[in-house]
Design a protein around this motif. Structure first.
Motif, PDB file in Angstrom:
ATOM      1  N   ILE A  96      49.529 -11.840 -56.292  1.00 41.81           N
ATOM      2  CA  ILE A  96      48.553 -12.781 -55.627  1.00 41.81           C
ATOM      3  C   ILE A  96      47.435 -12.629 -56.656  1.00 41.81           C
ATOM      4  O   ILE A  96      46.589 -13.756 -56.789  1.00 41.81           O
ATOM      5  CB  ILE A  96      48.167 -11.921 -54.524  1.00 41.81           C
ATOM      6  N   SER A  97      46.919 -11.557 -57.269  1.00 43.69           N
ATOM      7  CA  SER A  97      45.810 -11.785 -58.125  1.00 43.69           C
ATOM      8  C   SER A  97      45.953 -12.826 -59.195  1.00 43.69           C
ATOM      9  O   SER A  97      44.933 -13.328 -59.783  1.00 43.69           O
ATOM     10  CB  SER A  97      45.671 -10.319 -58.579  1.00 43.69           C
ATOM     11  N   SER A  98      47.216 -12.761 -59.873  1.00 51.52           N
ATOM     12  CA  SER A  98      47.244 -13.814 -61.019  1.00 51.52           C
ATOM     13  C   SER A  98      47.082 -15.028 -60.532  1.00 51.52           C
ATOM     14  O   SER A  98      46.334 -15.882 -61.084  1.00 51.52           O
ATOM     15  CB  SER A  98      48.711 -13.430 -61.490  1.00 51.52           C
ATOM     16  N   ALA A  99      47.502 -15.470 -59.454  1.00 53.97           N
ATOM     17  CA  ALA A  99      47.397 -16.975 -58.809  1.00 53.97           C
ATOM     18  C   ALA A  99      46.015 -16.987 -58.491  1.00 53.97           C
ATOM     19  O   ALA A  99      45.327 -18.234 -58.707  1.00 53.97           O
ATOM     20  CB  ALA A  99      48.318 -17.141 -57.651  1.00 53.97           C
ATOM     21  N   LEU A 100      45.357 -15.905 -57.901  1.00 46.36           N
ATOM     22  CA  LEU A 100      44.026 -16.242 -57.512  1.00 46.36           C
ATOM     23  C   LEU A 100      43.156 -16.376 -58.759  1.00 46.36           C
ATOM     24  O   LEU A 100      42.258 -17.257 -58.905  1.00 46.36           O
ATOM     25  CB  LEU A 100      43.620 -14.908 -56.722  1.00 46.36           C
ATOM     26  N   GLY A 101      43.444 -15.789 -60.036  1.00 43.46           N
ATOM     27  CA  GLY A 101      42.729 -15.863 -61.188  1.00 43.46           C
ATOM     28  C   GLY A 101      42.884 -17.225 -61.809  1.00 43.46           C
ATOM     29  O   GLY A 101      42.077 -17.857 -62.510  1.00 43.46           O
ATOM     30  N   LEU A 109      39.102 -22.847 -56.223  1.00 46.35           N
ATOM     31  CA  LEU A 109      39.115 -21.785 -55.073  1.00 46.35           C
ATOM     32  C   LEU A 109      38.360 -22.493 -53.932  1.00 46.35           C
ATOM     33  O   LEU A 109      37.103 -23.043 -54.136  1.00 46.35           O
ATOM     34  CB  LEU A 109      38.492 -20.394 -55.600  1.00 46.35           C
ATOM     35  N   THR A 110      38.552 -22.366 -52.518  1.00 48.18           N
ATOM     36  CA  THR A 110      37.622 -22.563 -51.585  1.00 48.18           C
ATOM     37  C   THR A 110      36.723 -21.666 -51.533  1.00 48.18           C
ATOM     38  O   THR A 110      36.626 -20.523 -52.144  1.00 48.18           O
ATOM     39  CB  THR A 110      38.411 -22.648 -50.295  1.00 48.18           C
ATOM     40  N   GLY A 111      35.690 -21.633 -50.481  1.00 44.79           N
ATOM     41  CA  GLY A 111      34.438 -20.691 -50.175  1.00 44.79           C
ATOM     42  C   GLY A 111      35.184 -19.078 -49.753  1.00 44.79           C
ATOM     43  O   GLY A 111      34.935 -18.109 -50.346  1.00 44.79           O
ATOM     44  N   PHE A 112      36.387 -19.409 -49.124  1.00 45.62           N
ATOM     45  CA  PHE A 112      37.140 -18.191 -48.639  1.00 45.62           C
ATOM     46  C   PHE A 112      37.796 -17.453 -49.893  1.00 45.62           C
ATOM     47  O   PHE A 112      37.726 -16.623 -49.778  1.00 45.62           O
ATOM     48  CB  PHE A 112      38.190 -18.514 -47.422  1.00 45.62           C
ATOM     49  N   GLY A 113      38.388 -18.395 -50.514  1.00 43.37           N
ATOM     50  CA  GLY A 113      39.204 -17.781 -51.895  1.00 43.37           C
ATOM     51  C   GLY A 113      38.196 -17.132 -52.753  1.00 43.37           C
ATOM     52  O   GLY A 113      38.537 -16.052 -53.513  1.00 43.37           O
ATOM     53  N   LYS A 114      36.681 -17.994 -53.015  1.00 46.90           N
ATOM     54  CA  LYS A 114      36.121 -17.407 -53.666  1.00 46.90           C
ATOM     55  C   LYS A 114      35.261 -15.796 -53.179  1.00 46.90           C
ATOM     56  O   LYS A 114      34.997 -14.779 -53.880  1.00 46.90           O
ATOM     57  CB  LYS A 114      34.763 -18.023 -53.713  1.00 46.90           C
ATOM     58  N   ALA A 115      35.220 -15.776 -51.920  1.00 45.93           N
ATOM     59  CA  ALA A 115      34.948 -14.483 -50.882  1.00 45.93           C
ATOM     60  C   ALA A 115      35.679 -13.304 -51.430  1.00 45.93           C
ATOM     61  O   ALA A 115      35.571 -12.292 -51.681  1.00 45.93           O
ATOM     62  CB  ALA A 115      34.718 -14.934 -49.741  1.00 45.93           C
ATOM     63  N   ILE A 116      37.111 -13.802 -51.281  1.00 47.72           N
ATOM     64  CA  ILE A 116      38.399 -12.630 -51.626  1.00 47.72           C
ATOM     65  C   ILE A 116      38.094 -12.270 -53.049  1.00 47.72           C
ATOM     66  O   ILE A 116      38.154 -11.181 -53.346  1.00 47.72           O
ATOM     67  CB  ILE A 116      39.543 -13.457 -51.306  1.00 47.72           C
ATOM     68  N   ASP A 117      37.935 -13.183 -53.975  1.00 48.23           N
ATOM     69  CA  ASP A 117      37.803 -12.897 -55.327  1.00 48.23           C
ATOM     70  C   ASP A 117      36.622 -11.860 -55.679  1.00 48.23           C
ATOM     71  O   ASP A 117      36.675 -10.932 -56.339  1.00 48.23           O
ATOM     72  CB  ASP A 117      37.732 -13.928 -56.382  1.00 48.23           C
ATOM     73  N   LEU A 119      35.136  -9.909 -53.298  1.00 52.71           N
ATOM     74  CA  LEU A 119      35.591  -8.818 -52.915  1.00 52.71           C
ATOM     75  C   LEU A 119      36.338  -7.815 -53.691  1.00 52.71           C
ATOM     76  O   LEU A 119      36.082  -6.704 -54.096  1.00 52.71           O
ATOM     77  CB  LEU A 119      36.432  -8.854 -51.585  1.00 52.71           C
ATOM     78  N   LEU A 120      37.418  -8.438 -54.316  1.00 57.06           N
ATOM     79  CA  LEU A 120      38.263  -7.683 -55.363  1.00 57.06           C
ATOM     80  C   LEU A 120      37.255  -7.387 -56.699  1.00 57.06           C
ATOM     81  O   LEU A 120      37.737  -6.329 -57.201  1.00 57.06           O
ATOM     82  CB  LEU A 120      39.430  -8.730 -56.055  1.00 57.06           C
ATOM     83  N   ASP A 121      36.199  -8.212 -57.014  1.00 53.74           N
ATOM     84  CA  ASP A 121      35.407  -7.819 -58.167  1.00 53.74           C
ATOM     85  C   ASP A 121      34.657  -6.542 -57.607  1.00 53.74           C
ATOM     86  O   ASP A 121      34.262  -5.949 -58.686  1.00 53.74           O
ATOM     87  CB  ASP A 121      34.531  -8.946 -58.372  1.00 53.74           C
ATOM     88  N   LEU A 122      34.223  -6.477 -56.443  1.00 55.53           N
ATOM     89  CA  LEU A 122      33.426  -5.270 -55.786  1.00 55.53           C
ATOM     90  C   LEU A 122      34.355  -4.025 -56.450  1.00 55.53           C
ATOM     91  O   LEU A 122      33.955  -2.892 -56.698  1.00 55.53           O
ATOM     92  CB  LEU A 122      33.235  -5.284 -54.546  1.00 55.53           C
ATOM     93  N   ILE A 123      35.485  -4.060 -56.110  1.00 52.81           N
ATOM     94  CA  ILE A 123      36.662  -2.636 -56.302  1.00 52.81           C
ATOM     95  C   ILE A 123      37.065  -2.624 -57.728  1.00 52.81           C
ATOM     96  O   ILE A 123      36.926  -1.612 -58.419  1.00 52.81           O
ATOM     97  CB  ILE A 123      37.738  -3.026 -55.453  1.00 52.81           C
ATOM     98  N   ASP A 124      37.150  -3.812 -58.500  1.00 48.74           N
ATOM     99  CA  ASP A 124      37.884  -3.935 -59.815  1.00 48.74           C
ATOM    100  C   ASP A 124      37.235  -4.897 -60.495  1.00 48.74           C
ATOM    101  O   ASP A 124      37.617  -6.325 -60.659  1.00 48.74           O
ATOM    102  CB  ASP A 124      39.158  -4.010 -59.957  1.00 48.74           C
ATOM    103  N   PRO A 125      36.114  -4.931 -61.265  1.00 43.11           N
ATOM    104  CA  PRO A 125      35.441  -5.873 -61.820  1.00 43.11           C
ATOM    105  C   PRO A 125      36.196  -6.927 -62.618  1.00 43.11           C
ATOM    106  O   PRO A 125      36.892  -6.309 -63.331  1.00 43.11           O
ATOM    107  CB  PRO A 125      34.162  -5.435 -62.655  1.00 43.11           C
ATOM    108  N   GLY A 126      36.361  -8.223 -62.512  1.00 44.09           N
ATOM    109  CA  GLY A 126      36.954  -9.024 -63.285  1.00 44.09           C
ATOM    110  C   GLY A 126      38.638  -8.990 -63.020  1.00 44.09           C
ATOM    111  O   GLY A 126      39.441  -9.429 -63.711  1.00 44.09           O
ATOM    112  N   SER A 128      40.571 -10.525 -60.938  1.00 45.39           N
ATOM    113  CA  SER A 128      41.785 -11.679 -60.778  1.00 45.39           C
ATOM    114  C   SER A 128      41.878 -12.285 -62.111  1.00 45.39           C
ATOM    115  O   SER A 128      42.990 -12.747 -62.635  1.00 45.39           O
ATOM    116  CB  SER A 128      41.322 -12.583 -59.804  1.00 45.39           C
ATOM    117  N   LEU A 129      41.047 -12.137 -63.028  1.00 44.96           N
ATOM    118  CA  LEU A 129      41.150 -12.792 -64.231  1.00 44.96           C
ATOM    119  C   LEU A 129      42.056 -12.120 -65.255  1.00 44.96           C
ATOM    120  O   LEU A 129      42.770 -12.358 -65.986  1.00 44.96           O
ATOM    121  CB  LEU A 129      39.640 -13.248 -64.779  1.00 44.96           C
TER     122      LEU A 129
END
Length: 143
Positions: A96-101, A109-117, A119-126, A128-129
């Motif tokens: 999922i993270s690869s496709a998100l990146g 990304l939609t606004g929701f997609g950006k929000a998910i990204d 959230l993941l950045d808070l846990i692990d910076p960068g 999805s990329l």
């Protein structure tokens, strides 16, 4: 039988009933044998390789579950997380993270997609990329 490179790219016509039957069998096998296999693996790895071996096994499981999630929730993610023309979720070999990146890179990304990204950045910076798998080739279904 000799397998040629071009044989690997042929699209197989799937019988929907066989697909459903194999899905049900796989769920049944997972429910019955999964816990036994998991307990055996944990014990074997703890005694042979310690926590490091167990950590590697846990990461392998996490990636496999993530790939399952990418297929299982592809329609949901494609509807909520990306705009039309984005890189589609659903490739069985991709997380999922690869496709998100990939969608983050494409700016799809939609606004929701950006929000998910975020959230993941808070846990692990960068996250999805850093998770982009450039070896995954788009399928007909996902681009």
């Amino acid at each position: 039988m000799i397998l040629h490179k071009e044989d690997c790219k042929k699209d197989k016509k799937a019988n929907p009933f066989i697909g459903i039957l194999l899905f049900l069998i796989s769920i049944l096998l997972l429910a019955i044998t999964g816990p036994i296999g998991f307990i055996l693996a944990v014990l074997k790895l703890l005694f042979s390789k310690g926590l490091k071996g167990l950590g590697t096994y846990a990461l392998q499981l996490a990636i496999s579950i993530d790939q399952l999630g990418n297929v299982l929730m592809q329609h949901l993610f494609n509807s909520l997380w990306i705009i039309k023309g984005g890189y589609l979720f659903g490739n069985r070999d991709e997380t999922i993270s690869s496709a998100l990146g990939k969608n983050k890179q494409l700016g799809t990304l939609t606004g929701f997609g950006k929000a998910i990204d975020k959230l993941l950045d808070l846990i692990d910076p960068g996250h999805s990329l850093d998770s982009i798998d450039y070896y995954i080739q788009p399928t007909k279904e996902n681009g």
